[in-house]
Scaffold this motif. Structure first.
Motif, PDB file in Angstrom:
ATOM      1  N   GLN A 200      17.634  49.038 -80.413  1.00 26.83           N
ATOM      2  CA  GLN A 200      17.100  48.323 -79.251  1.00 26.83           C
ATOM      3  C   GLN A 200      18.207  48.065 -78.221  1.00 26.83           C
ATOM      4  OE1 GLN A 200      14.532  44.862 -80.372  1.00 26.83           O
ATOM      5  NE2 GLN A 200      15.082  45.420 -82.475  1.00 26.83           N
ATOM      6  N   VAL A 201      17.844  48.175 -76.948  1.00 25.08           N
ATOM      7  CA  VAL A 201      18.787  47.932 -75.851  1.00 25.08           C
ATOM      8  C   VAL A 201      18.092  47.088 -74.786  1.00 25.08           C
ATOM      9  CG1 VAL A 201      20.250  48.963 -74.060  1.00 25.08           C
ATOM     10  CG2 VAL A 201      19.964  50.132 -76.266  1.00 25.08           C
ATOM     11  N   LYS A 202      18.826  46.116 -74.236  1.00 23.79           N
ATOM     12  CA  LYS A 202      18.301  45.279 -73.161  1.00 23.79           C
ATOM     13  C   LYS A 202      19.363  45.187 -72.075  1.00 23.79           C
ATOM     14  CE  LYS A 202      17.936  40.848 -73.902  1.00 23.79           C
ATOM     15  NZ  LYS A 202      17.432  39.575 -74.453  1.00 23.79           N
ATOM     16  N   VAL A 203      18.988  45.515 -70.838  1.00 24.97           N
ATOM     17  CA  VAL A 203      19.887  45.473 -69.687  1.00 24.97           C
ATOM     18  C   VAL A 203      19.397  44.396 -68.728  1.00 24.97           C
ATOM     19  CG1 VAL A 203      20.906  46.781 -67.776  1.00 24.97           C
ATOM     20  CG2 VAL A 203      20.338  47.953 -69.934  1.00 24.97           C
ATOM     21  N   THR A 204      20.259  43.431 -68.414  1.00 20.81           N
ATOM     22  CA  THR A 204      19.920  42.340 -67.502  1.00 20.81           C
ATOM     23  C   THR A 204      20.828  42.407 -66.288  1.00 20.81           C
ATOM     24  OG1 THR A 204      19.300  40.953 -69.392  1.00 20.81           O
ATOM     25  CG2 THR A 204      19.632  39.847 -67.276  1.00 20.81           C
ATOM     26  N   LEU A 205      20.240  42.476 -65.096  1.00 19.01           N
ATOM     27  CA  LEU A 205      21.026  42.639 -63.867  1.00 19.01           C
ATOM     28  C   LEU A 205      21.158  41.316 -63.125  1.00 19.01           C
ATOM     29  CD1 LEU A 205      22.437  44.603 -61.889  1.00 19.01           C
ATOM     30  CD2 LEU A 205      20.230  44.885 -60.760  1.00 19.01           C
ATOM     31  N   LEU A 206      22.407  40.989 -62.736  1.00 17.42           N
ATOM     32  CA  LEU A 206      22.666  39.780 -61.960  1.00 17.42           C
ATOM     33  C   LEU A 206      22.872  40.088 -60.487  1.00 17.42           C
ATOM     34  CD1 LEU A 206      23.232  38.716 -64.875  1.00 17.42           C
ATOM     35  CD2 LEU A 206      24.879  37.157 -63.821  1.00 17.42           C
ATOM     36  N   GLU A 207      23.736  41.084 -60.195  1.00 17.30           N
ATOM     37  CA  GLU A 207      24.057  41.430 -58.811  1.00 17.30           C
ATOM     38  C   GLU A 207      24.059  42.941 -58.643  1.00 17.30           C
ATOM     39  OE1 GLU A 207      27.736  39.766 -57.532  1.00 17.30           O
ATOM     40  OE2 GLU A 207      27.196  37.701 -58.013  1.00 17.30           O
ATOM     41  N   GLY A 208      23.774  43.389 -57.394  1.00 20.23           N
ATOM     42  CA  GLY A 208      23.804  44.811 -57.093  1.00 20.23           C
ATOM     43  C   GLY A 208      22.549  45.511 -57.573  1.00 20.23           C
ATOM     44  N   GLY A 222      16.529  57.837 -63.392  1.00 19.78           N
ATOM     45  CA  GLY A 222      16.140  56.643 -64.110  1.00 19.78           C
ATOM     46  C   GLY A 222      15.448  55.635 -63.208  1.00 19.78           C
ATOM     47  N   LEU A 223      15.147  54.472 -63.773  1.00 16.21           N
ATOM     48  CA  LEU A 223      14.461  53.415 -63.035  1.00 16.21           C
ATOM     49  C   LEU A 223      15.481  52.442 -62.456  1.00 16.21           C
ATOM     50  CD1 LEU A 223      11.495  52.676 -65.481  1.00 16.21           C
ATOM     51  CD2 LEU A 223      11.549  54.215 -63.509  1.00 16.21           C
ATOM     52  N   ARG A 224      15.257  52.042 -61.208  1.00 19.02           N
ATOM     53  CA  ARG A 224      16.198  51.162 -60.525  1.00 19.02           C
ATOM     54  C   ARG A 224      15.863  49.693 -60.799  1.00 19.02           C
ATOM     55  NH1 ARG A 224      19.848  51.908 -56.701  1.00 19.02           N
ATOM     56  NH2 ARG A 224      19.122  54.050 -56.359  1.00 19.02           N
ATOM     57  N   LEU A 225      16.891  48.920 -61.132  1.00 19.39           N
ATOM     58  CA  LEU A 225      16.753  47.482 -61.288  1.00 19.39           C
ATOM     59  C   LEU A 225      17.370  46.773 -60.087  1.00 19.39           C
ATOM     60  CD1 LEU A 225      17.716  46.710 -65.013  1.00 19.39           C
ATOM     61  CD2 LEU A 225      15.510  47.386 -64.065  1.00 19.39           C
ATOM     62  N   GLU A 226      16.723  45.721 -59.658  1.00 21.95           N
ATOM     63  CA  GLU A 226      17.257  44.835 -58.636  1.00 21.95           C
ATOM     64  C   GLU A 226      17.607  43.505 -59.315  1.00 21.95           C
ATOM     65  OE1 GLU A 226      17.938  45.903 -55.739  1.00 21.95           O
ATOM     66  OE2 GLU A 226      16.828  47.810 -55.802  1.00 21.95           O
ATOM     67  N   PRO A 227      18.420  42.668 -58.656  1.00 22.06           N
ATOM     68  CA  PRO A 227      18.799  41.387 -59.279  1.00 22.06           C
ATOM     69  C   PRO A 227      17.581  40.592 -59.741  1.00 22.06           C
ATOM     70  CG  PRO A 227      20.134  41.788 -57.344  1.00 22.06           C
ATOM     71  CD  PRO A 227      19.107  42.879 -57.368  1.00 22.06           C
ATOM     72  N   GLY A 228      17.685  40.040 -60.946  1.00 22.34           N
ATOM     73  CA  GLY A 228      16.576  39.289 -61.513  1.00 22.34           C
ATOM     74  C   GLY A 228      15.632  40.142 -62.328  1.00 22.34           C
ATOM     75  N   MET A 229      15.991  41.416 -62.545  1.00 22.70           N
ATOM     76  CA  MET A 229      15.147  42.304 -63.338  1.00 22.70           C
ATOM     77  C   MET A 229      15.845  42.664 -64.643  1.00 22.70           C
ATOM     78  SD  MET A 229      13.668  44.840 -60.339  1.00 22.70           S
ATOM     79  CE  MET A 229      12.506  45.661 -61.416  1.00 22.70           C
ATOM     80  N   GLN A 230      15.030  43.069 -65.608  1.00 23.95           N
ATOM     81  CA  GLN A 230      15.536  43.405 -66.941  1.00 23.95           C
ATOM     82  C   GLN A 230      14.845  44.667 -67.444  1.00 23.95           C
ATOM     83  OE1 GLN A 230      14.682  40.890 -70.671  1.00 23.95           O
ATOM     84  NE2 GLN A 230      16.660  40.103 -69.945  1.00 23.95           N
ATOM     85  N   ALA A 231      15.586  45.514 -68.111  1.00 22.59           N
ATOM     86  CA  ALA A 231      15.037  46.735 -68.713  1.00 22.59           C
ATOM     87  C   ALA A 231      15.253  46.696 -70.217  1.00 22.59           C
ATOM     88  CB  ALA A 231      15.703  47.967 -68.119  1.00 22.59           C
TER      89      ALA A 231
END
Length: 333
Positions: A200-208, A222-231
């Motif tokens: 299992q992998v979880k990516v949490t984005l804060l900035e950028g 791949g799928l783009r994450l913006e701040p406040g999003m998680q994959a």
């Protein structure tokens, strides 16, 4: 390490032998007799094992390389499309040449074959913060292992286990990749957290922003994450699952040595808890997994959380035949 002081020529001979064994045992036609000979060589001297571990690091780095056209400086030749293992063997040979010859090292860097710097980082019982050669900063959670390699056209991290928070130095022309599980994260400059447990992998984005793929062998960015999003993704997923989240205490509390369980089911909490245990907890059944738990715990003392479970939930602990502690629901009267 060997107690006998070796000459430079003797040490070089051991390094060369380690390199040859590393390449040979990874070939599919390596025989049982050869593997027995390798085991004898490996156990003959602690220095042999030390040098072989270094060659395995180089082998790991070689997996990240793309197949180039030049085979060596001044020689242009196309590699066979098949035989990925053959290319990896050549990459190991190139990296070994890097150790031995500065001129070849420079050529390998220019071709994108070998990195200008390589680091193996590990945090065992203490949190660790490291500044990488490119100026990026990485924080390692307990029990985390990763490697960093700096190539001419990219920066590459492999998160082998654990969790890390990245503050990536901005460089559009020199993207930063994090390989985790079967997928990867691509960035140019940002702040994000990557958590792994088993597959299992979880990516949490804060900035950028970052691009997340669940399978690095698939085409597309791949799928783009913006701040406040998680994959989130696991082995076999065609695409990550994306959801809105926030940089809350639960996701990043580990940076302060805390584990926050916010009214989670035991089935969801166990991967977070087991990250800090030498022997993971298991559930007796799915009904027990539906029980919910909350609280803030010290990551240095998760064993205390385990022993306190029967005090806060209607459960008791037992030991499986494999030696794992089992969480069992109390019988209903």
């Amino acid at each position: 390490m060997s107690e006998t002081r070796l000459t430079e020529a003797q040490y070089d001979a051991i390094t060369e032998a380690a390199a040859q064994w590393c390449m040979r045992v990874h070939e599919p036609d390596c025989t049982d007799r050869e593997r027995e000979a390798f085991a004898e060589w490996l156990n003959a001297d602690p220095l042999h094992a030390f040098e072989y571990e270094a060659m395995l690091d180089i082998w790991d780095v070689s997996e990240h390389l793309q197949q180039p056209l030049p085979m060596a400086a001044g020689v242009v030749q196309k590699l066979p499309v098949a035989r990925r293992k053959r290319w990896q063997t050549l990459a190991v040979a190139a990296a070994i040449t890097l150790i031995a010859a500065p001129v070849a090292a420079y050529s390998g860097w220019q071709l994108g074959w070998v990195p200008s710097s390589y680091q193996r980082l590990q945090a065992d019982t203490q949190l660790k913060t490291v500044t990488l050669p490119d100026g990026s900063e990485v924080e390692l959670n307990l029990g985390t292992q990763l490697t960093f390699a700096n190539y001419k056209d990219q920066r590459r991290v492999t998160l082998n286990k654990g969790e890390a928070f990245f503050k990536v130095s901005h460089d559009v022309t020199h993207p930063f990749f994090v390989r985790a599980g079967e997928g990867q994260v691509r960035v140019t400059g940002t702040q994000f957290n990557v958590w792994t447990y088993e597959d299992q992998v979880k990516v949490t984005l804060l900035e950028g922003s970052v691009l997340v793929t669940s399978n690095k062998r698939l085409s597309g960015e791949g799928l783009r994450l913006e701040p406040g999003m998680q994959a989130r993704y696991k082995a076999g997923d065609y695409a990550p699952q994306i959801n809105q989240t926030y940089a809350n205490a639960q996701d990043l509390a580990w940076r302060n040595g805390k584990l926050v369980l916010d009214n989670l089911s035991l089935s969801d909490a166990l991967p977070l808890i087991n990250r800090y245990l030498d022997t993971p907890l298991v559930l007796a059944d799915s009904a027990t997994g539906k029980l919910r738990i909350g609280g803030v715990f010290n990551t240095q003392d998760i064993d205390r959380l385990v022993t306190s479970l029967p005090k806060v939930l209607p459960v008791y602990l037992s030991i499986s035949q494999n030696g794992n502690p089992v969480i069992n629901g109390q019988p209903q009267g």
